[in-house]
Write an enzyme that holds these catalytic residues in place. Structure first.
Site, mmCIF file in Angstrom:
data_model
loop_
_atom_site.group_PDB
_atom_site.id
_atom_site.type_symbol
_atom_site.label_atom_id
_atom_site.label_comp_id
_atom_site.label_asym_id
_atom_site.label_seq_id
_atom_site.Cartn_x
_atom_site.Cartn_y
_atom_site.Cartn_z
ATOM 1 N N SER A 21 0.847 -1.199 0.000
ATOM 2 C CA SER A 21 0.000 0.000 0.000
ATOM 3 C C SER A 21 0.873 1.236 0.000
ATOM 4 O O SER A 21 1.672 1.458 0.919
ATOM 5 C CB SER A 21 -0.893 -0.001 1.237
ATOM 6 O OG SER A 21 -1.343 1.318 1.499
ATOM 7 N N LYS A 29 -11.655 -0.295 -0.054
ATOM 8 C CA LYS A 29 -11.516 0.978 -0.788
ATOM 9 C C LYS A 29 -12.716 1.871 -0.439
ATOM 10 O O LYS A 29 -13.376 1.655 0.562
ATOM 11 C CB LYS A 29 -11.424 0.678 -2.295
ATOM 12 C CG LYS A 29 -10.133 -0.043 -2.680
ATOM 13 C CD LYS A 29 -8.934 0.850 -2.491
ATOM 14 C CE LYS A 29 -7.629 0.132 -2.775
ATOM 15 N NZ LYS A 29 -6.468 0.912 -2.364
ATOM 16 N N ASP A 57 -6.712 0.463 -8.590
ATOM 17 C CA ASP A 57 -7.887 1.333 -8.770
ATOM 18 C C ASP A 57 -8.597 1.079 -10.102
ATOM 19 O O ASP A 57 -9.696 1.602 -10.334
ATOM 20 C CB ASP A 57 -7.467 2.809 -8.693
ATOM 21 C CG ASP A 57 -7.026 3.199 -7.280
ATOM 22 O OD1 ASP A 57 -7.347 2.470 -6.320
ATOM 23 O OD2 ASP A 57 -6.345 4.231 -7.143
ATOM 24 N N ARG A 109 -15.149 5.472 -8.675
ATOM 25 C CA ARG A 109 -14.631 4.544 -9.709
ATOM 26 C C ARG A 109 -15.725 3.571 -10.168
ATOM 27 O O ARG A 109 -15.714 3.120 -11.309
ATOM 28 C CB ARG A 109 -13.398 3.806 -9.204
ATOM 29 C CG ARG A 109 -12.296 4.775 -8.751
ATOM 30 C CD ARG A 109 -10.912 4.334 -9.108
ATOM 31 N NE ARG A 109 -9.961 5.328 -8.609
ATOM 32 C CZ ARG A 109 -9.532 6.397 -9.282
ATOM 33 N NH1 ARG A 109 -9.933 6.623 -10.510
ATOM 34 N NH2 ARG A 109 -8.683 7.250 -8.743
#
Ligand code: S3P
Length: 434
Positions: free
Chosen positions: A178, A353, A326, A399
């Protein structure tokens, strides 16, 4: 927002500045001495949250939103001042985690919080290393989530180190790949008594390391380990931010699945820690070429030419996952238009997320008629079944809203996206560009 099947996408376009790099430009600009001028800054809600936090920390920041330029009047490593309010990061995980690292190095106390999505996301992943560094940081509700309170109590004397070296340098073995965790620890390391190192299981995006070096810090990267020497003198810079590959991904994908499309997307960042989407599309058989490859502000940049292609299913797993984390919502969408099976593994991070993305992708694509099932760490998609329009609940996840808009372009009938305004988080002009 209603989306209908549409003819080919043709022409050339550009996408707004990279979100990850825009956040870091504000943060490092604030901690530098002198002025930092940023061009092509992303004026999305997340980056505006970062600006607002640093204004509350006493940093003058001017911006002209219609030409995307920002000027930061940096005050040096010790120039932040006590905020008079709780710092509010809105929906931005990057602001929450990176700023927490910086706040732990300050000689004042602060509280940091965000919206309902942020307050659900795991913060134990930063509390653990920050506590190891000697920071006094706690979850207000004792649930390892935001709000977080950072106390400046006399840490240096407790640690038995010089009062200017506020934290202890550590070598942190991160259990997750991360960039938010890595960057949080490195930014806290600016205020440590000795070198700070972070080793991660696979390499995550390296914008913090690149930008710290550009501002004058001593950063060393060997394999999956990044190290930083403390208390560098950071000097304000002129930066031009490349287009965000995570935003370009929606248009790359639209061109791939809408027949007869041919699109040139100019000035996109192709940093190898972010370019997994291009590698995956090519493995799936996509006709993508990179033109005019160059470097801008230490970051590799290219124009991306993409044409409609017949795609095939593949397996996506292992160290490529952090380089496209992503983009998995849009990769799932294009996999429905590929021949054969696509398997996505090692992507359990999707559950934490802005929403639980495994659940939202699988539920929404199933509603559109896809053959898809969730697994513990990803999903399996049998491509080739035609999609039909449906009502898509974005759950305010930007997203998800953008990925399903693109699905709607190639599905039969109307697709309705609920709460489409959440695209403002990372791409305010998304619908206009489309
Ligand atoms: C980001 C890192 C990634 C990514 C996020 C932005 C960053 O999160 O998903 O959108 O700017 O460092 P993780 O580091 O939690 O994987």
């Amino acid at each position: 927002m209603i989306i209908q099947k549409k003819g080919p996408l043709k022409g050339s376009m550009s996408v707004p500045g990279d979100k990850s790099i825009s956040h870091r430009a504000i943060m490092l600009g604030a901690l530098s001495e002198g002025i930092t001028e940023v061009e092509n800054f992303l004026m999305g809600d997340d980056c505006l949250s970062t600006i607002s936090c640093f204004k509350h920390l006493g940093i003058p920041i001017d911006f002209v939103s219609n030409n995307n330029s920002v000027t930061i009047h940096g005050k040096g490593l010790d120039g932040l001042r006590t905020p008079s309010v709780q710092l509010d990061v809105g929906n931005s995980g990057t602001t929450m985690r990176l700023l927490s690292g910086i706040l732990c190095g300050q000689k004042f106390s602060s509280t940091i919080t965000g919206d309902s999505s942020i307050r659900m996301r795991p913060m134990g992943r930063i509390l653990t290393p920050l506590e190891q560094m000697g920071a006094d940081i706690k979850s207000v509700n004792n649930n390892l989530k935001a709000p977080l309170i950072i106390n400046s109590s006399d840490k240096a004397s407790l640690l038995g180190i010089d009062s200017n070296d506020f934290l202890r340098g550590i070598h942190y073995q991160s259990p997750v790949a991360s960039a938010q965790v890595k960057s949080c620890v490195l930014l806290a390391g600016l205020y440590a008594d000795k070198e700070t190192k972070v080793t991660e299981p696979a390499i995550s995006r390296n914008h913090t390391e690149l930008m710290l070096s550009a501002f004058g810090a001593s950063v060393n990267v060997v394999g999956n380990t990044a190290s930083l020497l403390p208390r560098p003198k950071l000097t304000g810079q002129r930066l031009s931010i490349p287009g965000d590959i995570s935003s370009a991904a929606y248009f790359i994908s639209a061109a791939l699945i809408v027949p007869n499309s041919e699109l040139l997307i100019k000035n996109v960042g192709i940093n190898p820690t972010r370019d997994g989407i291009i590698r995956v599309c090519r493995m799936m058989g996509a006709d993508i070429s990179l033109e005019n490859i160059r470097k801008d502000g230490g970051e590799p940049v290219a124009d991306i030419l993409v044409r409609h292609s017949n795609l095939k299913g593949i397996e996506i797993s292992g160290s490529i996952i952090p380089t496209l984390i992503d983009e998995i919502p849009i990769i799932a969408v294009i996999s429905c238009f590929a021949k054969g099976k696509t398997t996505i593994k090692n992507a359990e991070e999707l559950k934490v997320k802005e929403s639980n993305r495994i659940e939202l992708i699988v539920n929404n694509l199933s509603t559109m008629g896809a053959d898809i099932r969730a697994t513990d760490d990803g999903m399996v998609i049998e491509g080739g079944r035609p999609l039909h329009g449906a009502v898509i609940d974005s759950k305010m996840d930007h997203r998800i809203a953008m990925a399903f808009t693109i699905a709607g372009l190639a599905a039969d009938g109307d697709t309705q996206i609920l709460n489409p305004e959440c695209v403002n988080i990372s791409y305010p002009d998304f619908f206009k560009s489309l």
